[in-house]
Design an enzyme around this catalytic site. Structure first.
Site, short mmCIF file in Angstrom:
data_model
loop_
_atom_site.label_atom_id
_atom_site.label_comp_id
_atom_site.label_asym_id
_atom_site.label_seq_id
_atom_site.Cartn_x
_atom_site.Cartn_y
_atom_site.Cartn_z
CD GLU A 194 45.34 -12.27 -10.68
OE1 GLU A 194 44.40 -12.51 -10.31
OE2 GLU A 194 45.76 -11.19 -11.04
CG HIS B 172 30.49 10.18 -19.08
ND1 HIS B 172 31.11 9.57 -20.02
CD2 HIS B 172 28.91 10.47 -19.22
CE1 HIS B 172 29.94 9.19 -20.65
NE2 HIS B 172 28.75 9.87 -19.99
N GLY B 173 33.84 13.14 -17.17
CA GLY B 173 34.36 14.35 -16.45
C GLY B 173 33.72 13.88 -14.85
CD GLU C 215 30.85 -18.03 -14.32
OE1 GLU C 215 31.10 -18.70 -15.28
OE2 GLU C 215 29.78 -17.51 -14.29
CB THR D 203 25.23 -15.18 -8.54
OG1 THR D 203 26.50 -14.65 -8.20
CG2 THR D 203 24.35 -14.39 -9.42
N GLY E 215 38.11 -19.69 -3.13
CA GLY E 215 37.20 -19.42 -4.42
C GLY E 215 38.35 -20.08 -5.79
CB SER E 216 41.83 -19.32 -7.06
OG SER E 216 41.47 -17.88 -6.99
CG LEU F 297 33.20 -24.29 -7.13
CD1 LEU F 297 33.41 -25.83 -6.91
CD2 LEU F 297 33.73 -23.76 -8.54
CB THR F 298 33.15 -19.66 -4.10
OG1 THR F 298 33.43 -19.45 -5.42
CG2 THR F 298 34.08 -18.66 -3.33
C1 LIG Z 1 29.62 -10.59 -6.78
C2 LIG Z 1 30.28 -12.25 -6.83
C3 LIG Z 1 29.29 -13.18 -7.49
C4 LIG Z 1 29.73 -14.67 -7.40
N1 LIG Z 1 29.02 -15.63 -7.70
C5 LIG Z 1 29.32 -17.01 -7.48
C6 LIG Z 1 28.47 -18.11 -7.59
O1 LIG Z 1 27.37 -18.05 -8.14
N2 LIG Z 1 28.94 -19.31 -7.46
C7 LIG Z 1 30.14 -19.45 -6.66
O2 LIG Z 1 30.62 -20.70 -6.52
N3 LIG Z 1 31.19 -18.55 -6.67
C8 LIG Z 1 30.65 -17.16 -6.88
N4 LIG Z 1 31.61 -16.32 -6.67
C9 LIG Z 1 33.04 -16.40 -6.19
C10 LIG Z 1 34.08 -16.10 -7.10
O3 LIG Z 1 34.08 -17.15 -8.31
C11 LIG Z 1 35.34 -16.02 -6.48
O4 LIG Z 1 35.29 -14.84 -5.53
C12 LIG Z 1 36.53 -16.08 -7.28
O5 LIG Z 1 36.90 -17.31 -7.88
C13 LIG Z 1 37.92 -15.73 -6.54
O6 LIG Z 1 38.10 -16.63 -5.22
P1 LIG Z 1 38.32 -15.72 -3.79
O7 LIG Z 1 37.31 -14.90 -3.65
O8 LIG Z 1 38.33 -16.82 -2.70
O9 LIG Z 1 39.89 -15.14 -3.99
P2 LIG Z 1 41.28 -16.15 -3.95
O10 LIG Z 1 41.24 -17.19 -4.51
O11 LIG Z 1 41.63 -16.21 -2.45
O12 LIG Z 1 42.21 -15.17 -4.62
C14 LIG Z 1 42.86 -13.91 -3.94
C15 LIG Z 1 43.95 -13.67 -4.99
O13 LIG Z 1 44.92 -14.37 -5.04
C16 LIG Z 1 45.34 -14.66 -6.24
N5 LIG Z 1 45.60 -16.26 -6.57
C17 LIG Z 1 45.12 -17.28 -6.00
N6 LIG Z 1 45.66 -18.44 -6.02
C18 LIG Z 1 46.69 -18.14 -6.76
C19 LIG Z 1 47.74 -18.75 -7.60
N7 LIG Z 1 47.71 -19.93 -7.29
N8 LIG Z 1 48.69 -18.09 -8.20
C20 LIG Z 1 48.54 -16.57 -8.61
N9 LIG Z 1 47.63 -16.09 -7.86
C21 LIG Z 1 46.56 -16.79 -7.15
C22 LIG Z 1 43.84 -14.70 -7.19
O14 LIG Z 1 43.99 -14.48 -8.59
C23 LIG Z 1 43.26 -13.31 -6.46
O15 LIG Z 1 44.00 -12.38 -7.11
C24 LIG Z 1 31.13 -14.71 -6.68
C25 LIG Z 1 32.05 -13.70 -6.13
C26 LIG Z 1 31.62 -12.71 -5.98
C27 LIG Z 1 32.20 -11.17 -5.85
#
Ligand SMILES: Cc1cc2nc3c(=O)[nH]c(=O)nc-3n(C[C@H](O)[C@H](O)[C@H](O)COP(=O)(O)OP(=O)(O)OC[C@H]3O[C@@H](n4cnc5c(N)ncnc54)[C@H](O)[C@@H]3O)c2cc1C
Length: 384
Positions: free
Chosen positions: A371, A342-343, A367, A159, A132-133, A126-127
């Protein structure tokens, strides 16, 4: 009636997985973690235990259990190690579930038996690097041509996407424009090895180091039109509903990590001596550990409550977000305090709490960030 006792079957499953985690995973996972290596043989063993098919029906090779059974298993795995827990969570909740919930009968017959046995791992794309968000901002696109979807674009942080067991990734792609002018997003299965589908090298991560996370790119990737999952244009909505249940699973995983912090701290506080007595005799240490236990126990109730509503067929989005938000923050807090108990040894990789500390942070991000959970809860309360 309020009854949160586990059934005999679920209790037996918990015991089996607890023993497996302690006897098979615990002794070797640290080495894989430090080498940034995916332990395929442990994953195969988890497949033999039936963990990848737990909540799916027996007719597709599943265990015929419930989503709650999956959560209990994730809790027990994460109590020892989160890399293996997230491998199962992503394989089942994100890899197999979209096909089970929305796929055609032919897709279920083709993919689910191998996904359930653990001989094949599925991934969920998806991402993207740009969102991502804001996953609806998808740029990956697919056009229909001669009975095939032709996909171009890329996905980030996926993942289970590049292991020797990986067989498919279900991706979201823009397939047109909706009548209201918005993006029409659909979900499409892309089998591993399809020409033009390039799996990038593993990310170098802060935590979850024995799990597999990759960048994916698609250059004129052609898959049959029948690989569409569910209805055309419903892909984004489908993925969001998969994430609703996935949040209960991530909550369970977080509770496992939080409980693992209690386990390790109780053990260490009884063994480590300072000023002529075990550090656990100091009230300051006792209170830290008591508070950790309170947090883990209350977080567990939050995911039990969300799972209960889901199994009853009642709306559970708010409870799933509450459970995910609360338990991921509890996991972070407990990891911080367990390291403190555990220091200096807590800062050393040879102790599991060092791994717990590194693994906890992603729980507040993946997931749906904390926020995003707060936004969903506020929206469900009629705000915004
Ligand atoms: C190890 C790992 C495994 C993952 N596995 C998968 C997977 O299998 N499949 C998949 O699709 N994705 C996967 N992801 C992606 C993960 O779901 C996203 O990283 C996550 O949803 C956040 O998206 P972003 O990294 O683009 O951060 P952003 O969306 O850019 O967010 C950055 C910051 O801004 C904040 N923010 C964004 N919009 C708003 C808003 N409107 N109001 C307030 N705050 C906001 C967020 O909360 C965050 O603090 C994985 C990520 C990691 C690190």
């Amino acid at each position: 009636m309020l009854d949160y006792r586990l059934s005999d079957e679920t209790e037996a499953l918990r015991t089996t997985v607890r023993e497996f985690a302690r006897e098979v995973i615990a002794p070797q996972i640290g080495e894989y973690y430090e080498r940034d290596e995916f332990p395929a043989h442990i994953v195969r063993q988890m497949g033999e235990l039936g963990l990848f098919g737990l909540p799916l029906p027996e007719e597709y090779g599943g265990g015929g259990g419930t989503y709650f059974d999956l959560c209990v298993v994730l809790e027990e795995l994460a109590r020892v190690d989160s890399s293996m827990a997230i491998t199962v969570e992503a394989g089942v909740s994100l890899g197999a579930m979209p096909i089970f919930r929305f796929g055609t009968e032919a897709q279920k017959q083709e993919w689910l038996p191998r996904l359930c046995s653990g001989e094949m791992l599925g991934a969920f794309g998806l991402t993207e690097a740009g969102g991502g968000s804001d996953a609806g901002s998808t740029r990956t696109a697919a056009r229909l041509e001669d009975g095939h979807w032709v996909i171009n674009g890329s996905k980030a942080f996926i993942t289970n996407a590049g292991t020797e067991l990986t067989g498919l990734v279900t991706v979201t792609a823009v397939t047109g424009t909706r009548p209201d002018g918005g993006k029409e997003i659909s979900a499409i299965i892309v089998p591993s090895g399809t020409p033009g589908f390039v799996v990038g090298k593993r990310y170098s991560k802060v935590g979850w180091n024995a799990s597999d996370t990759r960048e994916l790119s698609f250059d004129e990737v052609r898959v049959p039109a029948e690989n569409l999952v569910g209805e055309r244009g419903r892909g984004y909505a489908q993925f969001l509903s998969i994430l609703d249940e996935g949040r209960i699973a991530i909550s369970a995983l977080s509770v496992g990590l939080a409980q693992g912090c209690v386990d390790e701290s109780v053990k260490y506080a009884g063994e480590r001596e300072a000023f002529g007595q075990a550090i656990g005799r100091n009230q300051a240490i006792q209170f830290m550990i008591a508070d950790m236990e309170v947090r883990a126990s209350t977080a567990r109730l939050a995911y039990y409550r969300a799972a209960e509503k889901m199994l009853r067929g009642e709306p559970f989005k708010r409870e799933a977000s509450i459970a995910k938000l609360y338990s991921s923050e509890v996991a972070m807090d407990n990891a911080r305090y367990a390291t403190q108990v555990h220091g200096g040894y807590g800062f050393m990789n040879e102790f599991p709490v060092g791994r717990f500390y590194r693994d906890a942070k992603i729980l507040e991000i993946g997931e749906g960030t904390s926020e995003v959970q707060r936004m969903l809860i506020a929206r469900d309360l009629g705000l915004g």
